[in-house]
Each structure stands twice: as C-alpha cells, then as structure tokens.
Enzyme design. Structure first.
Site, short mmCIF file in Angstrom:
data_model
loop_
_atom_site.label_atom_id
_atom_site.label_comp_id
_atom_site.label_asym_id
_atom_site.label_seq_id
_atom_site.Cartn_x
_atom_site.Cartn_y
_atom_site.Cartn_z
N LYS A 129 0.00 0.39 -9.88
CA LYS A 129 -0.43 -0.27 -8.65
C LYS A 129 -1.83 -0.84 -8.82
CE LYS A 129 2.52 2.41 -5.64
NZ LYS A 129 2.73 3.73 -5.08
N GLN A 162 0.30 8.36 -1.75
CA GLN A 162 1.31 8.48 -2.80
C GLN A 162 2.17 9.72 -2.55
OE1 GLN A 162 1.71 6.17 -5.41
NE2 GLN A 162 3.58 7.30 -5.81
N ASP A 172 2.81 0.86 3.09
CA ASP A 172 4.10 1.40 2.66
C ASP A 172 5.16 1.28 3.77
OD1 ASP A 172 4.52 2.16 0.09
OD2 ASP A 172 3.74 4.19 0.32
#
Ligand code: NAD
Length: 281
Positions: free
Chosen positions: A49, A92, A115
């Site tokens: 990322k 995460q 997200d």
C-alpha cells in the site's frame, strides 16, 4: 480460448487516469495506515500500500503498535479524524483478539473511511447510495468492467460471506442488477449451484475448493483466495484444470490482489471528493 483477467494490467491502466486526476488537486492527499501486532501477511500488504501510494503522489503514513488497547486505538483515530491534513484512515485487519474490531472501525470518520467498512458506509452500499465501497468488492467490479463483462441479469455465485469480501460483494453485484447467490460453509451441494452460474467468485481461503466438475463450460471465474503453500501463493481454484473450461479466469497472484490495492488509492480520492462535497458517482 480462455482469457486471463489481468489485475496488474487493469490496475496500471486505471492508475494512469487516477494519477492525472490527483495531479490536478491543489491539496496533498494523505492517508494513515494503522496496524497492531505481528501478522506477517499484513506486513506485506502494508508495504504494498505504501509503495502504491508513493507511486501516485499520495502520502502514506504508517502507525504500528506491537500491543495496544481498543481505547488507545480509538483515541488515535479520533485525533486523525480531526486532522485537516489526513484524507483517509485505514485499520489493517485482522486486529489482535484483545481489541474490539467493530468499535475501532466505527470510530473512523465515515468521510475518511477508505476501506468502506464503517457501518455508515456499509448501510450506503446496502441502500445503493453513493459512499465508499470496500476495496476488494470494488476491485472485482472494476476488473469485470475493464473487460466489458456484462453483469445485468447474470447468475453470479459468491462463495464466502465475510464482512470484508463476500457480503459487500453481494450488495455491489445486486446494485449492478445481477442475480446473486451467496454461499458459505453451511451451503449444501455447492456444485449444483456453481454449475448453473455464469460467474463464480470464490473468497474462502482453501486451495482447490473449486474443481473442474463444479464449473459450467464458458463461465467466468474470479479467485479471491490467497493461500501460501511451500512458499508459493495460490488461490481457491484448481487453476490448471478449471482454466481450460472457462471463458475468463483471474490468476493468483496477479488478479484480484492488485485491484484491491488500487481501490485504496481510488477510495482516497473519493474520500477527498466527499470531504469537498463533490459527487463520486
Ligand atoms: P473469512 O475466513 O473471513 O471467510 C471465509 C468464508 O468462507 C466464510 O464466509 C465461510 O463461511 C466460507 N467457507 C469456509 N469453508 C467453506 C467451504 N468449504 N465451502 C463454502 N464456503 C466456505 O475470509 P475472508 O477475509 O473473506 O478471505 C477469504 C480469502 O480471500 C482468504 O484466502 C483471504 O486471504 C483472501 N482475500 C484476498 C483478498 C485479495 O485482495 N485478493 C482480499 C481479502 C481477502
């Protein structure tokens, strides 16, 4: 002849367009990735990322905690929510078991939720309203669109009902007017369902779950699974045999994975636009 749905090629082409859009923005886009613990796969995903963000002029900060608590994480997130220079926040997953994942995710400002996993953004997806869509689901939709694969009225079977992949994908495909069946570990006679499907999307995490005999001729197969066997990565599909039978198939690696990372970048721009009260659809 079977055609590969090449996620790397698709990502690279979409990234050029995205970079052009980002270059025109006067503000610097900046995201913060928060991780906790020692998950080896997470380390690789975060490294990817950061690399992808840097390649497109998005700043990517990484906050890592060996150990922490739900309250401490929420405090950090609330501070980032208020920070004018932070466009997006990503936690995460998975988090260690001592942390309440749901509370942590829902403490992210919905306008910075790159997200798309906060309850507000999930509700928007459920109601087919503009919002941030979880990266893997959006990546699969964009990959199918890139190859001009029609979804309206298609019989699509998803295998795997996780909050991260299966459920958001179900709603994303429904919003595209597909006829969607969502299967899981308690589904009976999976083969009878997959055999009737135009498109099969598998997100389970079991190598060779989808075999040759489960697939209709000329169907389309999307393999989300990531499994590590003797240091090699494979998906959930018996690729060699299934590939001969279908029209399109994603490779693993190089299919859905790159698209998921691409959507982190794309969702960052969408978050910025929403913060500026601009349309994202
Ligand atoms: P998960 O463990 O949360 O969910 C797995 C799902 O599979 C569950 O809903 C379960 O009911 C179902 N399942 C288990 N055994 C089954 C069986 N025998 N038949 C039918 N269904 C069964 O996993 P997840 O987070 O959704 O991830 C699934 C896989 O996708 C993993 O391999 C993960 O690494 C991978 N993944 C890949 C990407 C990517 O970008 N390529 C992104 C996220 C997840």
């Amino acid at each position: 002849m079977t055609k590969l749905l090449n996620g790397v090629d698709c990502k690279n082409k979409l990234k050029i367009k995205l970079k052009n859009k980002i270059t025109k923005i006067k503000d610097k886009l900046s995201i913060t990735v928060i991780s906790v613990g020692n998950n080896e796969a997470s380390k690789i995903y975060i490294k990817n990322k950061i690399k992808e963000c840097n390649s497109i002029n998005i700043e990517c900060k990484h906050l890592h905690y060996e150990k922490t608590t739900t309250n401490e994480l929420i405090k950090v997130i609330k501070k980032l929510n208020k920070d004018k220079n932070t466009t997006g926040i990503l936690v995460q997953l998975p988090l260690p078991k001592n942390i309440n994942e749901k509370l942590v995710i829902n403490s992210i400002d919905k306008l910075k939720d790159i997200d798309g996993l906060t309850e507000t953004n999930i509700a928007k997806l459920y109601n087919n309203e503009p919002g941030i869509i979880p990266c893997t689901a959006k990546g699969i939709i964009d990959l199918l669109d890139f190859y001009n694969i029609e979804l309206v009225g298609k019989n699509i079977t998803i295998i795997g009902r996780s909050n991260l992949v299966g459920k958001p994908l179900f709603h994303s495909l429904l919003n595209k007017n597909a006829t969607v069946t969502l299967c899981h570990s308690k589904t009976k006679n999976l083969k009878s369902i997959t055999k009737k499907s135009d498109i099969i999307i598998v997100a389970v995490g079991k190598p060779n779950l989808i075999t040759n005999d489960m697939v209709r001729k000329n169907s389309i197969i999307i393999d989300v699974g990531i499994n590590r066997i003797n240091g090699k990565i494979c998906g959930d599909v018996d690729f060699k045999k299934v590939a001969k039978k279908c029209e399109y198939i994603t490779p693993v690696p190089g299919g859905v994975g790159p698209m998921t990372v691409y959507e982190v970048l794309s969702n960052t721009l969408d978050c910025y636009k929403i913060q500026q009260n601009k349309n994202i659809r």
